[in-house]
Scaffold this active site. Structure first.
Site, PDB file in Angstrom:
ATOM      1  N   GLU A 151       0.862  -1.180   0.186  1.00 24.40           N
ATOM      2  CA  GLU A 151       0.210  -0.114   0.065  1.00 24.40           C
ATOM      3  C   GLU A 151       0.916   1.322  -0.111  1.00 24.40           C
ATOM      4  OE1 GLU A 151      -3.285  -0.158   0.016  1.00 24.40           O
ATOM      5  OE2 GLU A 151      -3.593  -2.280   0.592  1.00 24.40           O
ATOM      6  N   LYS A 184      -7.209  -9.226  11.857  1.00 22.63           N
ATOM      7  CA  LYS A 184      -7.708 -10.782  11.312  1.00 22.63           C
ATOM      8  C   LYS A 184      -7.568 -11.774  12.637  1.00 22.63           C
ATOM      9  CE  LYS A 184      -5.776  -9.441   6.952  1.00 22.63           C
ATOM     10  NZ  LYS A 184      -4.648  -9.576   6.033  1.00 22.63           N
TER      11      LYS A 184
END
Ligand code: HSE
Length: 444
Positions: A194, A209
């Site tokens: 990113e 997560k």
């Protein structure tokens, strides 16, 4: 035999990499999906402010909308895909979609980790489903494994390599001896990381997560802020190299384990033996090892990011929501986050783990004795001590690295000892502590 096909209207919100790939799969693979699922998945609306990527993907401009309300007012829409990301607008999209009577499919791990409970409660009140296979491990069906395939198990532990950006960087540092900053810059240049990689390299994406997976695995509510999280941005090539000499590779592990007093969660760069099943998970791949009391070790491996793998998980969720399967699971199994109050986690300090400790010290007589005295005072047993030559091009040519491997040690004692060592006069830089994680025992 001619089988009936049920039509399902879909609205997609957020047409970035994942949204674009999902729209492409839905339109390009229409026949395959109809034949395999018995559903005709009709993409009716693509909601975004910027249609650059949608246009590049050659998607039908007649589907483009700038207002969410247009999609939500359409009675033909049964499922809304929240692929906008972030925790602001996306939260609104999910709330409004549920209020409008639509099932939701999302890939948004940050949103679920922060606000999942409230959103799942709303869905349950409305008799709707929120499906989130794509939130963890991209195309790997790990969420289904946890609430369905492994439901007969008491889960004892879960170890995940769940961030492809970090795993790519660590693989390059290990295999090519490169620096963290160098690999990250190259990955950003190639569009593999990113533009703002902060959530990835800080370990927070893995923590999001982990929170989601551990909630399902252990049937507990988890407060994200209670999870200790350390990223990979402080790792130095020297530690990666010293670890390699000792037979270890470094991985960013998201770990959840059942202990006598409850569940312990953490995200830490960790050394694992090069024989460990997670050691060969390289580059941008993800893997999650789950230890069930009946299954023993099972491991789930695949691409944890990227448009097409993530779109695969999203489409599986559309099928599950539209066919009613998601609702059946919502009403049957009891592992969902909204059913459990957040649980106090067992502090990481209680864990007994081996550790790698690297100190940068003045190379004088008696320094090693000072260090070992501190460790002895904290009841820390040493397995090996190595004084290394400083690698070439070191920033501190006058200092000597001392690498200590401990036997299994209570982490609270170890951290107290490290804090004391950091204050010793000959210890010139902050000590580096990396736990060594042995393969979890199967608890049949
Ligand atoms: N940024 C994530 C990764 C992708 O690098 O794995 C999807 O969660």
């Amino acid at each position: 035999m001619a089988l009936k096909v049920k039509r399902v209207g879909v609205a997609l919100v957020g047409c970035g990499v994942v949204g674009g790939a999902t729209a492409t799969l839905l339109t390009r693979d229409r026949e395959l999906l109809g034949a395999r699922t018995g559903l005709q998945l009709d993409l009716l609306h693509i909601v975004d402010k910027d249609f650059g990527r949608a246009e590049l993907a050659g998607l039908d401009r007649r589907l483009f909308r700038t207002e969410l309300g247009t999609a939500l007012a359409d009675p033909a829409v049964a499922v809304v895909l929240e692929l906008a990301g972030g925790t602001g607008f996306a939260r609104d999209v999910i709330r409004k979609s549920l209020e409008a009577g639509k099932h939701v499919v999302t890939a948004n791990k940050a949103l679920l980790a922060h606000h999942g409970r409230e959103l799942f409660e709303l869905a349950r009140r409305k008799g709707l489903s929120i499906s989130f296979e794509a939130s963890c491990g991209g195309g790997i069906p790990i969420i289904r494994a946890l609430y369905d395939g492994l439901i007969a198990n008491r889960i004892d532990a879960l170890y995940g390599i769940v961030n492809g950006t970090c795993n790519h960087i660590l693989t390059q540092m290990t295999q090519a001896g490169r620096t963290y900053a160098d690999v990250l810059a190259e990955a950003q240049g190639a569009g593999l990381a990113e533009a703002d990689p902060a959530l990835d390299v800080s370990g927070m994406d893995s923590a999001h997560k982990l929170t989601i997976m551990a909630g399902l695995a252990f049937g507990v509510g988890v407060e994200l802020s209670a999870v200790p999280v350390e990223g990979i941005d402080k790792l130095e090539p020297a530690d990666v190299a010293f670890g390699k000499e000792l037979g270890y590779v470094v991985k960013l592990l998201a770990i959840a384990q059942r202990l006598e007093g409850g569940v312990c969660l953490r995200v830490r760069p960790s050394f694992i033996s090069r024989e460990h099943p997670l050691a060969w998970v390289s580059g941008p791949f993800n893997a999650v090892s789950v230890y069930g009391h009946a299954t023993g070790h099972t491991m789930y491996y695949g691409r944890g990011a990227g448009g097409s793998p993530t779109a695969s998980a999203i489409i599986a969720d559309i099928v599950s929501a539209a066919s009613g399967v998601a609702g059946l699971f919502r009403d049957t199994v009891r592992v969902w986050p909204e059913l459990h109050e957040p649980r106090v986690l067992v502090p990481e300090d209680e864990l007994e783990l081996r550790a790698y400790l690297r100190l940068m010290v003045d190379d004088h007589p008696g320094v090693l004795a000072q260090i070992t005295a501190v460790l002895a005072r904290h009841r820390i047993s040493i397995s090996s001590v190595l004084q290394k030559e400083m690698p070439e091009k070191s920033a501190d040519p006058a200092l000597a690295p001392v690498v200590i491997v401990t036997h299994a040690t209570r982490q609270g004692d170890l951290r107290a000892a490290v804090a004391e060592l950091a204050g010793l006069e000959p210890v010139r830089r902050p000590p580096m502590l990396i736990n060594i994680i042995d393969e979890h025992e199967e608890g049949f």
